[in-house]
Structures are given as C-alpha cells and as structure tokens.
Design an enzyme around this catalytic site. Structure first.
Site, PDB file in Angstrom:
ATOM      1  N   GLY A  14      -3.358   1.868   4.432  1.00  0.00           N
ATOM      2  CA  GLY A  14      -4.034   3.133   4.711  1.00  0.00           C
ATOM      3  C   GLY A  14      -5.458   2.905   5.158  1.00  0.00           C
ATOM      4  O   GLY A  14      -5.884   1.774   5.412  1.00  0.00           O
ATOM      5  N   ASP A  22      -9.928  11.086 -11.572  1.00  0.00           N
ATOM      6  CA  ASP A  22     -10.136   9.722 -12.054  1.00  0.00           C
ATOM      7  C   ASP A  22      -9.308   8.685 -11.305  1.00  0.00           C
ATOM      8  O   ASP A  22      -9.160   7.559 -11.771  1.00  0.00           O
ATOM      9  CB  ASP A  22      -9.831   9.645 -13.551  1.00  0.00           C
ATOM     10  CG  ASP A  22      -8.387  10.042 -13.866  1.00  0.00           C
ATOM     11  OD1 ASP A  22      -7.681  10.531 -12.948  1.00  0.00           O
ATOM     12  OD2 ASP A  22      -7.964   9.857 -15.027  1.00  0.00           O
ATOM     13  N   GLU A  75      -1.086 -13.549   4.812  1.00  0.00           N
ATOM     14  CA  GLU A  75      -1.617 -13.664   3.462  1.00  0.00           C
ATOM     15  C   GLU A  75      -1.833 -12.302   2.822  1.00  0.00           C
ATOM     16  O   GLU A  75      -1.630 -12.135   1.620  1.00  0.00           O
ATOM     17  CB  GLU A  75      -2.950 -14.424   3.499  1.00  0.00           C
ATOM     18  CG  GLU A  75      -3.591 -14.584   2.127  1.00  0.00           C
ATOM     19  CD  GLU A  75      -4.918 -15.294   2.207  1.00  0.00           C
ATOM     20  OE1 GLU A  75      -5.660 -15.266   1.208  1.00  0.00           O
ATOM     21  OE2 GLU A  75      -5.215 -15.879   3.267  1.00  0.00           O
TER      22      GLU A  75
END
Length: 246
Positions: free
Chosen positions: A62, A100, A133
């Site tokens: 994203g 949160d 990776e």
C-alpha cells in the site's frame, strides 16, 4: 500575544494533532502451490517494512493517497509500485480507522483483489534483488504476526472472498480464460477449505448458466477433459450501486 493570536495558535496545534492521513492498502489473493504443499492454497504477497513503525515486520502492500488521485487509481498504483502486480479483479473492501491502529492517526482504505496464478507465478517485486527480499508470498490461512491491524484486515478479506464465491462467478478471477471443471472445483475447494463432491459440483455449476462449454479438450494422463469458459455477460461479482459508476 493577543487573544486572537493565541486562539489561532491553539487551533493550529489542535488541527495538527487531529490530522488524519489516508492510506490505501490491498489484500491480493491468488492460488499458489507453496513449497512442500501438494494442493494450491489461497496465498497473498506481503511487503517487509523497512522503517518504523514495525520495521522488519510483514505488511500489506500500500501507500499514501495522493491529493489529486481517485481511490481505485491509488489502489492500482500502490499495488504496482510495491509488488509489480496488476489484478484481474479489484474491489473496495472496508475503511479501517481505529484510533490506536497506528502511532499517528491513519485511516486505511483497503481493497481486495484477485490475480490469476499464471500471472502471480511470474514473480513479484519492483526490480532487482531488493524486490525478492522485501516481497514474499504467504499462505493466507497461516500468517505471521503482521504490522498494524493487517491480520484483522486479511481475515475480513478472506471472509468476503468465501462469501462471494457462493453466489457470484468471482472464482473466474483466479482462472485462465478456459478451464476444466476439475480446475474450477479446485478453486472452490481452496477458497472454502474443504473437499466438494465432484458429481454434485458439476451439476450445480452446469445448471448455473454461468459456464459455456467449448469444443476444446485438455489431454493428459487421464481421459480428455472438456474446457469451459465463463459467460462474459455475467459480472464477476455484484458490487451493488458501484456497478453503475462511469
């Protein structure tokens, strides 16, 4: 400092504290035979974070929403930038905005997408060793602990996929243009996580009106199997009012 200046200063501080950034993330599913597995599983690519918060943890691909960019365009762009993938199906899933969920207030507009296995098998990543990776395929049913609330997001996307496969031709997003009934059944079994009776499955899909038999057959070690294609007049999935958009 005058009262007006103080008020302006306080208002600016409050605005900065309450500022909400908007991100766009995508859960992209495919069917994939992972190392050591005999049957395909629903799999998705994850990106390893290279900075805090959650540096080193895996997360959904994203990025930030650009000011002059539509949500669908942002989902496609960020997916291409982080994984190099272009989905065969893309739909908005939900907005996740718990206070949160991130150290700073971030609302994520999440999409879910499908990509055909032959496209997914060509690899993921932007370019070079970096991509190999930092992007990796995972079994959607056995994920590690992901960054932020991304485990919860994947669970919700899986729920949506399993529900839609029961009443739409969403499975076509995971198939080649032509396929056998056995290949179609394998898609359903992978999504639902259970075996289906071949005879009952054949009867149900042939009576659905979604499939068109071709005159072609797939040959191999078993007897030739007829190839089917989906009726293109039927949408992959009903998106309700969103289908009416220009």
């Amino acid at each position: 400092m005058t009262r007006t200046a103080v008020d302006d200063h306080v208002s600016a501080a409050v605005d900065a504290t309450n500022a909400t950034r908007i991100a766009v993330s995508t859960v992209i599913f495919t069917l994939r035979r992972l190392p050591g597995g005999d049957t395909p599983v629903v799999a998705l690519p994850l990106v390893r974070r290279t900075r805090d918060p959650h540096e080193g943890q895996w997360s959904l691909p994203g990025g930030w929403l650009d000011v002059a960019e539509g949500l669908d365009a942002a989902a496609s762009r960020t997916l291409a930038e982080t994984t190099g993938l272009a989905p065969s199906y893309l739909e908005q899933l939900y907005a996740f905005g718990a206070v949160d969920r991130s150290p700073t207030r971030v609302v994520s507009i999440v999409y879910w997408a499908l990509i055909r296995p032959e496209i997914a098998s060509s690899g993921v990543g932007r370019s070079g060793a970096d991509a190999l990776e930092n992007v990796q395929w995972f079994d959607a049913a056995s994920l590690p602990r992901l960054a932020f609330d991304h485990n919860e997001i994947v669970e919700y996307a899986l729920w949506r996929l399993r529900n839609k496969v029961g009443y739409s031709r969403i499975a076509h997003g995971l198939l080649a243009d032509m396929f056998t009934l056995a290949e179609l059944r394998e898609v359903y079994e992978s999504i639902l996580g259970r075996r289906l009776d071949p005879a009952n499955f054949r009867r149900q899909v042939e009576n659905s009106g979604n499939l068109i038999p071709t005159e072609l057959f797939r040959t191999g070690s078993h007897r030739p199997a007829r190839l089917y294609r989906y009726n293109q007049d039927v949408e992959l999935a009903d998106r309700g009012p969103l289908d009416a958009r220009d």
